[in-house]
Design a protein around this motif. Sequence first.
Motif, short mmCIF file in Angstrom:
data_model
loop_
_atom_site.label_atom_id
_atom_site.label_comp_id
_atom_site.label_asym_id
_atom_site.label_seq_id
_atom_site.Cartn_x
_atom_site.Cartn_y
_atom_site.Cartn_z
N ALA A 88 0.83 -1.21 0.00
CA ALA A 88 0.00 0.00 0.00
C ALA A 88 0.86 1.26 0.00
CB ALA A 88 -0.93 -0.01 1.22
N LEU A 89 1.93 1.26 0.81
CA LEU A 89 2.83 2.41 0.82
C LEU A 89 3.54 2.58 -0.52
CD1 LEU A 89 4.43 2.03 4.38
CD2 LEU A 89 2.79 3.76 3.63
N GLN A 90 3.89 1.47 -1.16
CA GLN A 90 4.56 1.55 -2.46
C GLN A 90 3.64 2.16 -3.52
OE1 GLN A 90 7.68 0.90 -2.95
NE2 GLN A 90 7.67 1.30 -5.16
N LYS A 91 2.36 1.79 -3.50
CA LYS A 91 1.41 2.36 -4.46
C LYS A 91 1.20 3.85 -4.21
CE LYS A 91 -1.20 -1.88 -5.34
NZ LYS A 91 -2.54 -2.55 -5.24
N LEU A 92 1.15 4.25 -2.95
CA LEU A 92 1.00 5.67 -2.65
C LEU A 92 2.22 6.47 -3.09
CD1 LEU A 92 -0.63 5.50 0.91
CD2 LEU A 92 -1.74 6.11 -1.23
N LYS A 93 3.40 5.90 -2.92
CA LYS A 93 4.61 6.58 -3.38
C LYS A 93 4.61 6.74 -4.89
CE LYS A 93 7.61 5.13 0.44
NZ LYS A 93 8.80 4.32 0.83
N GLU A 94 4.14 5.71 -5.61
CA GLU A 94 4.08 5.81 -7.08
C GLU A 94 3.08 6.88 -7.51
OE1 GLU A 94 3.16 1.98 -8.56
OE2 GLU A 94 5.12 1.09 -8.05
N LYS A 95 1.92 6.94 -6.84
CA LYS A 95 0.94 7.98 -7.17
C LYS A 95 1.50 9.37 -6.93
CE LYS A 95 -3.36 5.41 -6.51
NZ LYS A 95 -4.64 5.34 -5.76
N ALA A 96 2.23 9.53 -5.82
CA ALA A 96 2.81 10.83 -5.52
C ALA A 96 3.91 11.19 -6.51
CB ALA A 96 3.36 10.84 -4.09
N ALA A 97 4.66 10.19 -6.99
CA ALA A 97 5.75 10.46 -7.92
C ALA A 97 5.24 10.84 -9.30
CB ALA A 97 6.67 9.25 -8.01
N PHE A 98 4.16 10.21 -9.74
CA PHE A 98 3.62 10.46 -11.08
C PHE A 98 2.43 11.41 -11.07
CE2 PHE A 98 5.65 6.27 -11.41
CZ PHE A 98 6.51 6.50 -12.47
N ARG A 99 2.25 12.16 -10.00
CA ARG A 99 1.12 13.09 -9.92
C ARG A 99 1.32 14.25 -10.88
NH1 ARG A 99 -0.29 17.75 -7.29
NH2 ARG A 99 1.81 17.93 -6.43
N ASN A 100 0.23 14.66 -11.51
CA ASN A 100 0.26 15.80 -12.42
C ASN A 100 0.03 17.08 -11.61
OD1 ASN A 100 0.13 17.58 -14.51
ND2 ASN A 100 -1.84 16.85 -15.31
N PRO A 101 0.98 17.99 -11.57
CA PRO A 101 0.80 19.20 -10.75
C PRO A 101 -0.27 20.14 -11.30
CG PRO A 101 2.82 19.35 -12.04
CD PRO A 101 2.30 17.95 -12.23
N ASP A 102 -0.68 19.96 -12.56
CA ASP A 102 -1.68 20.85 -13.17
C ASP A 102 -3.08 20.26 -13.15
OD1 ASP A 102 0.37 22.61 -13.78
OD2 ASP A 102 0.76 21.65 -15.72
N GLU A 103 -3.28 19.12 -12.48
CA GLU A 103 -4.61 18.52 -12.48
C GLU A 103 -5.57 19.38 -11.66
OE1 GLU A 103 -4.57 14.71 -10.70
OE2 GLU A 103 -3.56 15.36 -8.87
#
Length: 229
Positions: free
Chosen positions: A47-62
């Motif tokens: 679960a922590l790994q998935k959250l880290k991936e979401k935070a890493a690939f987050r679009n700042p303009d969304e």
Amino acid sequence: MSSLRNALPRRAHKERAQPEARKKFGLLEKHKDYVVRAKAYHKKEQALQKLKEKAAFRNPDEFYFKMVKARTVGGVHRPESEANKYTPEELLLMKTQDMGYIMQKIQSEKKKIEKLAAILHSLDNQSSKGHVYYAEDREEANELQLKKSAHTQVSIDENLPNHVKRKTAASYRELEARKSRVNDLEKLYMDMALKKELQKKGRKRKLREDEIVCPTSKPVYKWRAERKR
């Protein structure tokens, strides 16, 4: 031979306990305990790994429209409170609709009671003689009616079959349950009507016990007289 081998008593293999020198660490962990602990650990790790991936690939303009009515406090999203979501006029309208639904259910239950009482009228052979009770207010009248119905004995012909007796007794129980439901709905309707009136404009105050003409357990309010233009 296999059945005879299974019939013979076998030695019960006991698991090793915690040594005396390690008693302070509690019970000795077995393999099945380790499996449960390992599964829980890996589940949290994934679960922590998935959250880290979401935070890493987050679009700042969304952008989402819900962001307009939400804010971040200490990194946690806090939506706006919906306490004042509706205006007083909308609340009064919803209260009126709720009261209309309750009144509709009361009328429906009364019709069912009349229909059921008409069906059971032919089986009721009780004498018309009885005591006359006088009540001071509506609450006392309802209490006397409930006590009278609780002590009323339903007379059923002994020559009737057992299944007819059971159905008749069930019908009488249903009749009493529907009467009790009507009383509860009427009390709910009166409470909702009082709350609706209290939401309206106008100066009002709650009367004291010595100011009430007919004593009752419910609160009594008095509105100030206003001149109508």
